[in-house]
Structures are given as C-alpha cells and as structure tokens.
Design a protein around this motif. Structure first.
Motif, PDB file in Angstrom:
ATOM      1  N   LYS A 141     -47.541 -37.540 -68.696  1.00 25.10           N
ATOM      2  CA  LYS A 141     -46.428 -37.753 -69.636  1.00 25.10           C
ATOM      3  C   LYS A 141     -46.626 -39.094 -70.332  1.00 25.10           C
ATOM      4  N   PRO A 142     -47.584 -39.180 -71.250  1.00 25.04           N
ATOM      5  CA  PRO A 142     -47.872 -40.446 -71.929  1.00 25.04           C
ATOM      6  C   PRO A 142     -46.724 -40.875 -72.826  1.00 25.04           C
ATOM      7  N   PRO A 143     -46.687 -42.147 -73.206  1.00 23.26           N
ATOM      8  CA  PRO A 143     -45.568 -42.650 -74.027  1.00 23.26           C
ATOM      9  C   PRO A 143     -45.633 -42.239 -75.493  1.00 23.26           C
ATOM     10  N   VAL A 144     -46.747 -41.668 -75.932  1.00 18.70           N
ATOM     11  CA  VAL A 144     -46.868 -41.125 -77.280  1.00 18.70           C
ATOM     12  C   VAL A 144     -47.489 -39.733 -77.157  1.00 18.70           C
ATOM     13  N   ASN A 145     -47.452 -38.981 -78.252  1.00 17.49           N
ATOM     14  CA  ASN A 145     -48.136 -37.685 -78.249  1.00 17.49           C
ATOM     15  C   ASN A 145     -49.649 -37.909 -78.168  1.00 17.49           C
ATOM     16  N   VAL A 146     -50.306 -37.161 -77.307  1.00 14.11           N
ATOM     17  CA  VAL A 146     -51.747 -37.336 -77.105  1.00 14.11           C
ATOM     18  C   VAL A 146     -52.463 -36.008 -77.303  1.00 14.11           C
ATOM     19  N   THR A 147     -53.498 -36.046 -78.119  1.00 15.51           N
ATOM     20  CA  THR A 147     -54.439 -34.947 -78.232  1.00 15.51           C
ATOM     21  C   THR A 147     -55.750 -35.397 -77.605  1.00 15.51           C
ATOM     22  N   VAL A 148     -56.347 -34.552 -76.820  1.00 10.73           N
ATOM     23  CA  VAL A 148     -57.628 -34.853 -76.191  1.00 10.73           C
ATOM     24  C   VAL A 148     -58.695 -33.978 -76.850  1.00 10.73           C
ATOM     25  N   LEU A 149     -59.770 -34.604 -77.297  1.00  6.91           N
ATOM     26  CA  LEU A 149     -60.920 -33.869 -77.816  1.00  6.91           C
ATOM     27  C   LEU A 149     -62.156 -34.321 -77.056  1.00  6.91           C
ATOM     28  N   ILE A 150     -62.725 -33.430 -76.287  1.00  7.17           N
ATOM     29  CA  ILE A 150     -63.944 -33.713 -75.530  1.00  7.17           C
ATOM     30  C   ILE A 150     -65.042 -32.811 -76.081  1.00  7.17           C
ATOM     31  N   GLU A 151     -66.020 -33.429 -76.722  1.00  3.84           N
ATOM     32  CA  GLU A 151     -67.065 -32.688 -77.429  1.00  3.84           C
ATOM     33  C   GLU A 151     -68.245 -32.387 -76.512  1.00  3.84           C
ATOM     34  N   GLY A 152     -68.971 -31.308 -76.830  1.00  2.00           N
ATOM     35  CA  GLY A 152     -70.104 -30.912 -76.012  1.00  2.00           C
ATOM     36  C   GLY A 152     -71.448 -31.002 -76.688  1.00  2.00           C
ATOM     37  N   GLU A 153     -71.543 -31.642 -77.855  1.00  2.33           N
ATOM     38  CA  GLU A 153     -72.835 -31.686 -78.546  1.00  2.33           C
ATOM     39  C   GLU A 153     -73.044 -32.981 -79.337  1.00  2.33           C
TER      40      GLU A 153
END
Length: 446
Positions: A141-153
């Motif tokens: 529950k972070p204090p701001v909205n969080v998007t996570v992008l983990i790339e594979g290449e």
C-alpha cells in the motif's frame, strides 16, 4: 512532513527476506539473447509475478509483443495522487567463461563481505529486488499510485519495448518513471544519470576467396579475409585512439574530472597500457562516440593450418553520443566501412541492434525531492553524471510520454563489473537505494 526514520526502519525490516528472493532470482539464468534460455526468462517473469501477488496486487499481467515477456503491475491508491512507474529488467548478459569466475557458479549468488557475486546481481535483478523491497515495506500500500514494469529484454536493446508501450499505453502512463538500472559514481557515492549513450551493433563480414588455399602457394599474391578485415577495423580509430568515423556527433565539451588512477582501478587496465582517446576521461566515456570490436568469427588457432582464410566476421559495438541518433550513427559507420575496404574484397555490413542516446532533464521539484530522499539514505548529496552505457528504454519512454519525469537511479557502482566476470552488488548501497526510493514515494505524496 515525511517520517524518514520510520520509513528506513520499515525498509530495513524487509531487506533480509528480499535479499533471499534476490538470491533465488539470480539462480534463474534469464539470458534473453540466447534462445535456449527463453524458458528461463519466462520463469523469472513468473517469479516476479508471484512476489507481486503476495503483496496483494490483483492487477498484474505478463505481456509480450513478439519478443521476451514483460511484467506490468498496478498498486492503485488514489487517482488524485501522482502515479510513479518503477522500472527494472530481469534479463541478464551471458556469463562468459564460467571457469574465470572466482565463484563456483555465476548463477549461484555468493556473498563475500559486503558484496554479492553472480550474474545479474547488480544488472539488474537488484533493481527488481529494490522495487519489491519498497513495496513490501509499505505492505503493498504505497503512498502514491505505483505501476511496476519489469522488462525481459533490456540486454538485447529492448527491441519490442516500443510495441509494448504502444499496446499498453494506458497501463504504463505515469507522472514519473524511476529507472533503477543506472550507476553510482562510486561505492557510497550516489548519483542520478542525466545523459546516456546510445548503441549500434553490427556484424562486418569480409570475403576474398571462394575456398581456402595453400598459404605457401598463394600467400603474397592473394589477400586472405582475416588480414583484410583487420586492416579495415584498424581504420575505425586514429593514432590516439579517437573514433575516426566521419560525421558522428562528438559532445566533447564536458569537463568533469575522472582521475586516471580511477580508470585503471575500475577497468583493470594493465600496467603500462595507456588509455585511448583525447580529452577528459568523463567526456570519452559519457558524451563521445566509442567503437569496440566485441566478437570475431575466424579459424580457431587449434584448428588453423597453412591456408589463407576465405571469410571472416567481426561484431562491432558503436556507442552513440547524446545528441546523435542511432540511425545517423549507423549510416556514418556503414559508409565508413564501405569506403575503407581494401583490395576489392567483398563486404557485408548488417545492423542487429540499436538503441537511442538520451538526455534527462530533472525538474526543480523532482530534483529537490529526489535529493532529499537519497541524502537521507546515503548521507551524501547525489551527483549528476553521465553514463557511457545504453538504456534504450529511457528514450522509448521519452518518446511515448514526453511530459513525464524520468529519474535514473542506481544499484550498481564501478566495481560491480556489470556484463563482466565476477559481477557483484555492493549490498550497503543496495540497501541505501531501497531506503531512498521508499522515502521518494513518500515525498511525492506530499
């Protein structure tokens, strides 16, 4: 006001468990450039998905657009608050000869003092783990909205990232992108990256004969392909070691100091071997073009005989200066090779990979908040530096989301030997980067 001490305490409480998860992630040989490891890249992505779901994230997916997988996840708090995208990549470079590593297995993370050795420990699975540590410290529950992008290449130059961004634009739009894939100035000295070089990768093939022939019968009259190729490669630099390809952008106005002794220590330059090029070292490695021969296909010595070699190949890596473009640099390099081939030899030049250079400008507000966050964790003011390497996805983000901020942060230092033998992560700096990122999210919520 942000309660920095409390945030640090929460991060420190989760770090041991996240470190265990990092060790497991390193054990997965997710080498994106080798097709036989496609299943390992997928397994690493699934592992990250599992960690995100354990944090209560129910908006997580794996996406592909003709290449390797990427993980996208959302931790939604309040649409009135900023959205921060946390980026890292889970793919790694090949290990080179495992026998040269001082650890038993490059994919068995091994701790020696304050360093964790293994392929991907610093580049960039530690970045993945840092984001997980921050989210875990906030119990999902972070204090701001969080998007996570983990790339594979990323280690392949992010060839399909532009399509992933286009196809998932609404899922990836954010106010700020935190890129945990850059470098610190030194162990204990934090830095934000403001310029990166691009890269153009190409394969040069030279042919002079239809088949091998006796070197005694024809040597001296008939050119062999390897000698011809070597003469061509020698034209890429002048006598001082500067790149001799006409037309390339050269941003050599930089004057930052980078002591010769540091270059020797950090690169492992042998005694008596001189650095190449002219101008300040920082300019040579950050803002000027560079060309390296990184691979060669020819007859191995063990299989060689007294014959003239009919064909030979070299793989070149051209680092493109900020302010140039990959396409322009590619055309300059191709034109140079075509105009310098000797003796009428047949030449083939093909481009396999490219990524754009970029310049990152920090807004005053972002710089102030980021400086406070990193100062709280490191006890030192972060430096603004260039990076000689390439993170092509930053330019992709700049094109796709031109109004968003970008912050290039680090989990590695010059002693990390990224891409090399005995890659390692300096654990105190990794812990500090986790604390700093957690504080930054709280700062952005103010």
């Amino acid at each position: 006001m942000v309660d920095v001490a409390a945030i640090h305490e929460r991060v420190d409480a989760v770090l041991p468990g996240v470190l265990d998860d990092l060790v497991h992630l390193v054990s997965i040989p997710s080498i994106s450039s080798q097709p036989e490891h496609a299943g390992d890249v997928a397994a690493a992505a699934d592992t990250v998905v599992g960690h995100l779901k354990m944090l209560g994230c129910d908006r997580v997916k794996v996406v592909q657009s003709g290449g390797q997988p990427a993980v996208i996840a959302h931790f939604d708090v309040d649409p009135a608050l900023p959205t921060v995208c946390l980026y890292a990549h889970l793919d790694v470079q090949p290990t080179g000869d495992p026998a040269l590593w001082t650890t038993a297995d490059p994919f068995a993370a091994t701790r020696k003092g304050d360093r964790l050795y293994g392929r991907g420990t610093a580049d960039d699975k530690a970045g993945v783990a840092a984001h997980l540590a921050v989210l875990r410290a906030y119990d999902g529950k972070p204090p701001v909205n969080v998007t996570v992008l983990i790339e594979g290449e990323e280690e392949m130059g992010s060839p399909t990232l532009a399509r992933i961004l286009a196809e998932n634009r609404n899922d990836l739009e954010a106010d700020l992108y935190v890129i945990a894939d850059c470098g610190n100035w030194a162990a204990g000295v934090p830095a934000f990256t403001t310029t990166l070089r691009g890269v153009v990768d190409c394969v040069v093939e030279v042919r002079t004969l239809a088949h091998p022939v006796h070197s005694g019968q024809f040597g001296g009259a008939v050119p062999d392909a390897l000698t011809t190729l070597c003469r061509l490669l020698a034209t890429l630099h002048d006598e001082q070691g500067d790149v001799a390809v006409a037309g390339l952008v050269d941003n050599s106005a930089l004057r930052e100091s980078y002591p010769d002794a540091d270059v020797r220590a950090e690169s492992g330059l042998l005694d008596g071997v001189q650095p190449i090029g002219t101008g300040p070292i920082a300019a040579r490695t950050w803002t000027k073009p560079a060309i390296s021969v990184i691979g060669l296909d020819t007859t191995p010595i063990a299989e060689s005989s007294n014959t003239l070699i009919p064909a030979a190949k070299a793989r070149l890596s051209l680092r493109v200066a900020p302010g140039d473009t990959a396409e322009h640099a590619w055309q300059c390099l191709k034109r140079h090779l075509e105009s310098h081939i000797e003796w009428g030899a047949r030449l083939s030049v093909t481009n396999a990979e490219r990524a754009e250079p970029c310049i990152i400008e920090l807004s005053d507000d972002l710089a102030e908040k980021a400086n406070r966050a990193w100062r709280s964790a490191y006890g030192a003011e972060p430096l603004l530096i260039g990076t000689g390497g390439t993170i092509g996805m930053i330019a992709e983000f700049q094109r796709a989301f031109p109004d968003a901020g970008i912050l290039g942060t680090a989990v590695a230092d010059p002693d990390s030997r990224m891409h090399g033998i005995d890659e390692s992560l300096y654990l105190p700096d990794w812990a500090a980067s986790c604390r700093a990122e957690a504080v930054l999210l709280a700062e952005l919520a103010q």
